[in-house]
Design a protein around this motif. Sequence first.
Motif, PDB file in Angstrom:
ATOM      1  N   UNK A 218      31.992  36.444  49.635  1.00  0.00           N
ATOM      2  CA  UNK A 218      33.282  36.780  49.023  1.00  0.00           C
ATOM      3  C   UNK A 218      33.280  36.446  47.534  1.00  0.00           C
ATOM      4  N   UNK A 219      32.726  35.306  47.202  1.00  0.00           N
ATOM      5  CA  UNK A 219      32.648  34.906  45.800  1.00  0.00           C
ATOM      6  C   UNK A 219      31.735  35.848  45.025  1.00  0.00           C
ATOM      7  N   UNK A 220      30.606  36.195  45.621  1.00  0.00           N
ATOM      8  CA  UNK A 220      29.664  37.118  44.985  1.00  0.00           C
ATOM      9  C   UNK A 220      30.287  38.496  44.765  1.00  0.00           C
ATOM     10  N   UNK A 221      31.195  38.909  45.648  1.00  0.00           N
ATOM     11  CA  UNK A 221      31.850  40.209  45.512  1.00  0.00           C
ATOM     12  C   UNK A 221      32.896  40.223  44.400  1.00  0.00           C
ATOM     13  N   UNK A 222      33.259  39.050  43.884  1.00  0.00           N
ATOM     14  CA  UNK A 222      34.202  38.987  42.774  1.00  0.00           C
ATOM     15  C   UNK A 222      35.646  38.777  43.173  1.00  0.00           C
ATOM     16  N   UNK A 223      35.882  38.225  44.364  1.00  0.00           N
ATOM     17  CA  UNK A 223      37.241  37.968  44.826  1.00  0.00           C
ATOM     18  C   UNK A 223      37.802  36.741  44.114  1.00  0.00           C
ATOM     19  N   UNK A 224      39.032  36.873  43.616  1.00  0.00           N
ATOM     20  CA  UNK A 224      39.682  35.774  42.889  1.00  0.00           C
ATOM     21  C   UNK A 224      40.567  34.905  43.765  1.00  0.00           C
TER      22      UNK A 224
END
Length: 409
Positions: free
Chosen positions: A241-247
């Motif tokens: 999720x972090x790698x996908x760019x979720x804030x």
Amino acid sequence: MKRHPELLIPAGSLEVLKIAVNFGADAVYIGGEAFGLRAKAKNFSMDEMGEGIRFAHEHGVKVYVTANILAHNADLDSARAYFEELKGKNPDALIISDPGMFTIAREVCPELDIHISTQANNVNYRTFLFWHHQGAARVVTGRELSLKEIKEIREHIPDSLEIETFVHGAMCISYSGRCLLSNYFTGRDANRGACTHPCRWKYSVVEETRPGEYMPVYENERGTYIFNSKDLCMIQHLPDLIDAGVDSLKVEGRMKTALYVATVARTYRKALDDYAESPALYEKNMPWYLDQISNCTYRQFTTGFFYGKPDEQAQIYDTNTYVKEYTYLGIVWETDREGRCRIEQRNKFSVGETVEIMKPDGRNVEAAVEGIWDGEGNTQESAPHPKQSLWIRLSGCAEPMDFLRTQEE
């Protein structure tokens, strides 16, 4: 750029908001008494909203207010008045799906950020760019998106436009929650906050010329629940999720209990903090996260659409009930010099019983109930009356905002 996502927790009441704040939320989302999509939640009066926002801000936590119904003409004037009153309470953002409601909010309270609800069917980067150009600060992804699609959206939008994504909780069987079943069966409109959750009902077949003859649709001896999705859980996939760019990592559940909110908030908080400290620590503690996240009510778990279209394994066919591991007894509001603590009792317990003290820092401490007193100081052998204010003495140390619970047998 490696992002450090916000943990966004639901609160259906002022009490639950305080619990979410103390158990690790970075932000909380709540609904007022109108214009949100959880009409059956307790929700917040304006006074409670003001108190909740002040409490959260004192603890460095943000508060977002839902106003994400699909508005009809009759809603528009009262929505304007609602936003006028709401802006004086100083929320950090409004969550909106309807363009008409968005326009009114921009006119009435331009100083407030607006987040675009998942109800707006946000499933491509052009939609995200459209809302960015209108002035939105954040867009909530549709639950139909994979991580690959979310990553593509991040690559096509400004870095300043935030992406929020549901990572835990109940899954709707209809596209971005745009369901007509409830309205059709009961006259209660899911898109205006009054869903009766017919996707969880048990169904049979009736042949047109044989009214009253109900023929069960068997998957096994218990019947079938044809729309009954497992619950979403992404605790094992935070790096993706972090790698996908979720804030912002959003937990579903403004209808859920205080124990559910405390358990989920505490578990995701520790997982996020552990990963920020060391990916190896996050992997090491995975068994603890999985054990703890199952300590609240849930319907088995799935990763939803994140890794591709769900198959038949994402459905539950034999029951529509939740798994329940623990019973919520109460939350500690204060302690006295005699080592007693005051709680508002929620489920029955007795002197001599062993309970568990659930602490915000992740510890679970077993303790025996040594004594119970009512508000007038009279001793009691048990606590059978819900919502009674009681003083209790425990063999273990309990502190304000600790939870008391017992394990189901």
